[in-house]
Design an enzyme around this catalytic site. Structure first.
Site, PDB file in Angstrom:
ATOM      1  N   LYS A   1       3.309   3.308  -6.599  1.00  0.00           N
ATOM      2  CA  LYS A   1       4.771   3.507  -6.608  1.00  0.00           C
ATOM      3  C   LYS A   1       5.349   2.877  -7.874  1.00  0.00           C
ATOM      4  O   LYS A   1       5.691   1.692  -7.881  1.00  0.00           O
ATOM      5  CB  LYS A   1       5.391   2.882  -5.351  1.00  0.00           C
ATOM      6  CG  LYS A   1       6.921   2.961  -5.315  1.00  0.00           C
ATOM      7  CD  LYS A   1       7.464   2.703  -3.927  1.00  0.00           C
ATOM      8  CE  LYS A   1       8.978   2.639  -3.937  1.00  0.00           C
ATOM      9  NZ  LYS A   1       9.576   2.678  -2.596  1.00  0.00           N
TER      10      LYS A   1
ATOM     11  N   GLU B   1       3.263  -1.267  -5.808  1.00  0.00           N
ATOM     12  CA  GLU B   1       4.534  -1.015  -6.506  1.00  0.00           C
ATOM     13  C   GLU B   1       4.806  -2.050  -7.593  1.00  0.00           C
ATOM     14  O   GLU B   1       5.351  -3.114  -7.309  1.00  0.00           O
ATOM     15  CB  GLU B   1       5.698  -1.005  -5.507  1.00  0.00           C
ATOM     16  CG  GLU B   1       7.043  -0.753  -6.190  1.00  0.00           C
ATOM     17  CD  GLU B   1       8.240  -0.705  -5.236  1.00  0.00           C
ATOM     18  OE1 GLU B   1       8.080  -0.978  -4.036  1.00  0.00           O
ATOM     19  OE2 GLU B   1       9.331  -0.389  -5.722  1.00  0.00           O
TER      20      GLU B   1
HETATM   21  P1  13P Z   1      14.906   2.401  -4.792  1.00  0.00           P
HETATM   22  O1  13P Z   1      14.503   3.848  -4.752  1.00  0.00           O
HETATM   23  O2  13P Z   1      16.326   2.174  -4.335  1.00  0.00           O
HETATM   24  O3  13P Z   1      14.596   1.763  -6.110  1.00  0.00           O
HETATM   25  O4  13P Z   1      14.049   1.658  -3.698  1.00  0.00           O
HETATM   26  C1  13P Z   1      12.729   1.987  -3.560  1.00  0.00           C
HETATM   27  C2  13P Z   1      11.984   0.809  -3.065  1.00  0.00           C
HETATM   28  O5  13P Z   1      11.393   0.844  -2.016  1.00  0.00           O
HETATM   29  C3  13P Z   1      11.943  -0.403  -3.900  1.00  0.00           C
HETATM   30  O6  13P Z   1      10.946  -1.242  -3.450  1.00  0.00           O
END
Ligand code: 13P
Length: 338
Positions: free
Chosen positions: A220, A178
């Site tokens: 992600k 991510e």
């Molecule tokens: P949000 O969808 O609230 O941005 O959170 C997703 C997430 O896991 C961030 O690391």
């Protein structure tokens, strides 16, 4: 490395019509959410809230997996079943956030951070795997500002993401990679596109050099949006087109799927964006959701500490809407009907 198992788990996480519930708020972050509804941030309340989410009847139809915070991985549901076992019994894959937060980057630009948590990660992954976690998450944060992000910040975060991903795969755990380009500044959508493009280029270079199995991971990313403070906002069609353009340039088709974060978008906008991308069609990977706030905001408010059925109803509705969006089958009229 068990390549087949990693690939199967990754494909299950992004299976058509389903996506991930990010319920991995740290104790500090969930406090901010609870403060808004006047609920004390105690261990029993965190457990009751997560229990409400995970026992929502039918949410598993739209939810492939749940990202848990470490505390939740080792907690039990209100009926006494360990949460990972409860989820697995519904066909929902349990996962775990393993990073230890974004910390100020020494020598970096204003507000730049690097995500910590690599020391001892191999040993922690073993423990998490034994507790039932089959995937993990690590969030790197890239901040847009005056003179930022620096290449230095992108490089060190990409390097850490790849080291984390390699350790996960060694342990038989699928890494969610991510790299989040934050969306709360005043930048234009063009700037978000350029920064996201550069970030993904560097991240995939690091993954390649550190021998991460692309078939055994899930990306992600943020979507390409206008900064929240920007006076002109790109519409849904533009966000979808720009996001898909960048992803097609930077994400190899060997990656089974991409599960977006919501990053502060409203519930419905996050759904509309995902739906619009899937309606474009012709994508080499499955595109789905891994939303935290955009899946939980309505449920949290409806629950407010005691209204369990109302919380479940709100959760199920949002999960269903996003499940449809992951197929490109959502329509705004479905929101009004509900
Ligand atoms: P949000 O969808 O609230 O941005 O959170 C997703 C997430 O896991 C961030 O690391």
């Amino acid at each position: 490395m068990n390549e087949k198992m990693l690939n199967e788990t990754a494909r299950g996480m992004v299976a058509p019509g389903r996506g991930l519930l990010a319920a991995d708020e740290s104790t500090g972050t969930i406090k901010k959410r609870f403060d808004k509804i006047g609920v004390d941030n105690t261990e029993p309340n965190r457990r009751a809230y997560r229990d409400m989410l995970f026992t929502t009847p039918g949410f598993e139809k739209h939810t492939s997996g749940v990202i848990l915070f470490e505390e939740t991985l080792f907690q039990s549901s209100l009926t006494g079943q360990p949460f990972p076992r409860l989820l697995a019994s519904k066909g929902v894959i349990p996962g775990i956030k393993v990073d230890q937060g974004a910390k100020p980057l020494a020598g970096g630009g204003a507000d730049e951070t690097v995500t910590e948590g690599l020391d001892g990660l191999r040993e922690r992954l073993k423990k998490y795997g034994e507790a039932g976690a089959r995937f993990a998450k690590w969030r790197a944060v890239i901040t847009i500002g005056d003179g930022t992000p620096t290449d230095y910040c992108i490089d060190v975060n990409a390097h850490a993401l790849a080291r984390y991903a390699a350790l996960c795969q060694e342990a038989g755990i699928v890494p969610i990679v991510e790299p989040e380009v934050l969306m709360d500044a005043d930048n234009t959508v063009e700037v978000c596109e350029a920064v996201t493009d550069r970030t993904l280029e560097v991240v995939f270079d690091a993954l390649y050099r550190q021998r991460v199995l692309l078939e055994g991971m899930v990306l992600k990313p943020n979507m390409v949006v206008s900064g929240a403070q920007c006076p002109t906002q790109a519409d849904v069609a533009e966000v979808a087109a720009r996001t898909v353009k960048v992803l097609k340039r930077r994400v190899p088709s060997a990656v089974p799927g991409i599960a977006f974060l919501s990053g502060g978008q409203s519930d419905e906008l996050a759904t509309a964006h995902l739906d619009a991308m899937n309606k474009l069609g012709g994508l080499p990977w499955n595109l789905t959701f891994s939303y935290g706030r955009a899946l939980q905001a309505a449920a949290l408010k409806a629950w407010s500490g005691s209204n369990v059925d109302a919380g479940k109803a709100a959760h199920l509705h949002r999960a269903r809407m996003n499940g449809l969006a992951s197929l490109g089958q959502w329509d705004q009229s479905l929101e009004k009907a509900a």
